[in-house]
Design a protein around this motif. Structure first.
Motif, short mmCIF file in Angstrom:
data_model
loop_
_atom_site.label_atom_id
_atom_site.label_comp_id
_atom_site.label_asym_id
_atom_site.label_seq_id
_atom_site.Cartn_x
_atom_site.Cartn_y
_atom_site.Cartn_z
N ASP A 65 -66.11 -31.62 -66.61
CA ASP A 65 -66.15 -31.36 -63.96
C ASP A 65 -67.82 -31.45 -63.65
OD1 ASP A 65 -64.78 -31.66 -62.05
OD2 ASP A 65 -65.19 -29.48 -61.55
N TYR A 66 -68.52 -29.99 -64.22
CA TYR A 66 -69.14 -30.01 -63.59
C TYR A 66 -70.42 -31.34 -64.27
CZ TYR A 66 -68.33 -25.33 -61.62
OH TYR A 66 -68.89 -24.45 -60.99
N VAL A 67 -70.57 -32.11 -65.36
CA VAL A 67 -71.86 -32.77 -65.60
C VAL A 67 -71.33 -33.87 -64.40
CG1 VAL A 67 -71.69 -34.40 -66.98
CG2 VAL A 67 -71.42 -32.55 -68.20
N THR A 68 -70.34 -34.34 -64.10
CA THR A 68 -69.73 -35.48 -63.23
C THR A 68 -70.68 -35.02 -62.04
OG1 THR A 68 -67.49 -35.94 -64.41
CG2 THR A 68 -67.93 -37.13 -62.40
N LYS A 69 -70.15 -34.03 -61.55
CA LYS A 69 -70.36 -33.75 -59.82
C LYS A 69 -71.58 -33.42 -59.52
CE LYS A 69 -66.28 -30.92 -59.19
NZ LYS A 69 -65.59 -29.44 -58.77
N ILE A 70 -72.50 -32.98 -60.94
CA ILE A 70 -74.63 -32.71 -60.40
C ILE A 70 -74.56 -34.14 -61.11
CG2 ILE A 70 -75.75 -31.93 -62.73
CD1 ILE A 70 -74.00 -29.40 -63.30
N CYS A 71 -74.38 -34.53 -61.49
CA CYS A 71 -75.13 -36.06 -61.53
C CYS A 71 -74.33 -37.21 -60.58
CB CYS A 71 -74.21 -37.48 -62.35
SG CYS A 71 -75.80 -36.37 -63.88
N ASN A 72 -73.76 -36.68 -59.47
CA ASN A 72 -73.27 -37.64 -58.63
C ASN A 72 -73.86 -37.19 -57.58
OD1 ASN A 72 -71.20 -38.85 -59.61
ND2 ASN A 72 -69.51 -37.71 -58.96
N ALA A 73 -74.02 -35.89 -57.30
CA ALA A 73 -74.91 -35.01 -56.36
C ALA A 73 -76.64 -35.56 -56.03
CB ALA A 73 -74.85 -33.43 -56.65
N ASN A 74 -77.42 -35.34 -58.14
CA ASN A 74 -78.32 -35.89 -58.11
C ASN A 74 -78.99 -37.20 -58.40
OD1 ASN A 74 -78.28 -35.79 -60.45
ND2 ASN A 74 -79.71 -34.19 -61.28
N ASN A 75 -77.50 -38.16 -58.17
CA ASN A 75 -77.77 -39.98 -58.31
C ASN A 75 -78.46 -40.63 -59.58
OD1 ASN A 75 -77.21 -42.21 -57.44
ND2 ASN A 75 -79.56 -42.30 -56.14
N SER A 76 -77.53 -39.23 -60.50
CA SER A 76 -79.05 -39.56 -61.70
C SER A 76 -78.08 -39.80 -63.31
CB SER A 76 -79.16 -38.31 -62.24
OG SER A 76 -78.41 -37.52 -62.69
N LYS A 77 -77.66 -40.95 -63.84
CA LYS A 77 -77.38 -41.23 -65.47
C LYS A 77 -77.20 -39.78 -65.73
CE LYS A 77 -77.71 -46.05 -64.81
NZ LYS A 77 -78.46 -47.20 -65.04
N PRO A 78 -75.80 -38.84 -66.85
CA PRO A 78 -75.63 -38.38 -67.58
C PRO A 78 -75.83 -38.67 -68.96
CG PRO A 78 -73.46 -38.33 -67.26
CD PRO A 78 -74.24 -39.67 -65.37
N ILE A 79 -76.62 -37.89 -69.92
CA ILE A 79 -76.29 -38.30 -70.61
C ILE A 79 -76.52 -36.92 -71.74
CG2 ILE A 79 -78.90 -38.79 -72.80
CD1 ILE A 79 -80.12 -40.45 -70.90
N ILE A 80 -75.08 -37.42 -73.09
CA ILE A 80 -75.45 -35.64 -73.48
C ILE A 80 -75.83 -35.98 -74.99
CG2 ILE A 80 -73.23 -34.34 -73.71
CD1 ILE A 80 -73.02 -35.17 -70.64
N LEU A 81 -75.61 -35.15 -74.95
CA LEU A 81 -76.91 -34.10 -76.40
C LEU A 81 -75.53 -33.55 -77.02
CD1 LEU A 81 -79.20 -33.96 -78.61
CD2 LEU A 81 -79.90 -31.82 -77.49
N ALA A 82 -75.56 -34.36 -78.46
CA ALA A 82 -74.15 -33.64 -78.72
C ALA A 82 -74.70 -33.67 -80.07
CB ALA A 82 -72.81 -34.40 -78.78
N SER A 83 -75.33 -33.30 -81.09
CA SER A 83 -75.95 -33.29 -82.43
C SER A 83 -74.99 -33.34 -83.18
CB SER A 83 -77.15 -33.28 -82.36
OG SER A 83 -78.02 -34.04 -81.44
N GLY A 84 -74.01 -33.95 -83.92
CA GLY A 84 -73.50 -33.55 -85.09
C GLY A 84 -71.56 -33.77 -84.64
#
Length: 355
Positions: A65-84
């Motif tokens: 939820d926070y990832v979505t809200k933050i990237c909507n607010a700063n108009n960016s595309k979220p990239i998730i680092l989830a190694s492994g």
């Protein structure tokens, strides 16, 4: 481009940013994503915001939820680092539900850079629908598995050679004694099952990756995990090896219903154990001490402080496949059934080993 996490984890992204001539900023890591919101938004509009999700102890839906809200607010595309991370990990599933489609799942540096470049150069824009659809299928499969009444238990060693596999097998023996079904799943890179095949008389189902020894099923093919989970066991016991091994999967470990650390009281073992018990990630974990003299057990409980109620001591076990009665297993399984163990008395401070 913003990297939300430590410089140690984000240096590969910084290198890519330099190559494409993009400004790059760090936001310090934190256990809670809510604490980073203002620091991220201070940088204004961004092309990409990279989140290292291993830092968080928040629930998966909160992070998504926070990832979505933050990237909507700063108009960016979220990239998730989830190694492994496995695609069926709860956090990956939640992010996919929120239509996040840029993921770095690789653990090898060259592959991590390659996946980041694919996020940036449009590869996932062109192929993102298929990528997200696969994750949604994983989500549906995970939901189906949740309907099956089984429990998962993670076992890991605070150090090497403290009896991690012995605890896993003894737990299986206890469960079998209760009249239930349990199996062993190897989640580490040790040669344990390989050695079994070389030295013991075993049965093997190579298709699914199951070695049967002393009436215990040992699975070693993680790409067959869906089939394994449909086999109808009451308990799945995961052996994650030593915590400080490079291939230890912290997120997968934490996603199990119950977590167990096997520890020892030699000075080198205590150093590793203290690092774990001081981590907020493992506040609800159980601790089983091996090779601990009776005279030292009270001091160990004092050191464990609020974790003493979930601290146990293992008796001598000459053969891991022959069950030796130990009250810790019934206590740990009671926790899974929401029974609260009796609080143990704690007095004083740990004397022999420094905090």
């Amino acid at each position: 481009m913003i990297f939300v996490g430590s410089k140690e984890k984000g240096y590969f992204a910084e290198e890519i940013s330099e190559k494409i001539d993009s400004a790059f900023f760090y936001v310090d890591s934190h256990a809670h994503i809510s604490a980073q919101v203002n620091m991220i938004l201070e940088h204004g509009k961004q092309d990409y915001t990279i989140f290292d999700i291993e830092q968080y102890i928040d629930e998966a839906d909160v992070i998504a939820d926070y990832v979505t809200k933050i990237c909507n607010a700063n108009n960016s595309k979220p990239i998730i680092l989830a190694s492994g991370y496995l695609r069926e990990s709860a956090i990956i599933v939640e992010l996919a539900k929120n239509e996040v489609k840029y993921f770095i799942l690789a653990s090898v540096l060259s592959d991590m850079k390659d996946q980041l470049l694919k996020c940036i150069n449009g590869f996932y824009d062109a192929n993102g629908i298929e990528f997200v659809d696969e994750m949604k299928k994983d989500a549906e499969a995970a939901e189906e598995r949740q309907k099956i009444d089984y429990k998962t238990i993670a076992v890991a060693g605070a150090s090497k050679r403290v009896g991690t596999t012995t605890v896993a097998v003894q737990l299986i023996r206890f469960i079998q004694l209760m009249g239930k079904k349990a199996c062993y799943i190897q989640m580490n890179s040790s040669d344990y099952i390989k050695s079994m095949k070389e030295w013991f008389v075993i049965e093997e189902d190579e298709e699914i990756g199951n070695v049967i020894y002393e009436n215990v099923d040992h699975y070693y093919k993680l790409n067959k995990i869906r089939e394994i989970m449909s086999k109808g066991y009451d308990y799945y016991i995961y052996d994650y090896g030593a915590y400080f091994d490079t291939d230890f999967n912290k997120v997968s470990f934490l996603e199990r219903d119950v977590q167990i650390f096997v520890a020892g009281t030699d000075p080198s073992e205590m150093s590793d154990t203290v690092k774990i018990i001081r981590s907020s990630f493992y506040d609800s974990a159980n601790y089983i001490y091996n090779f601990t003299p009776d005279a030292d057990q009270k001091e160990v409980l004092d050191m464990m402080e609020e974790k003493s109620a979930h601290t146990y001591f293992m008796t001598y076990i000459p053969d891991k496949y022959v069950y030796v009665p130990n009250n810790c297993y019934s206590s740990i399984l009671a926790i899974m059934n929401n029974s609260v163990p009796e609080e143990r008395e704690r007095k004083g401070f740990f004397k022999r080993w420094k905090k």
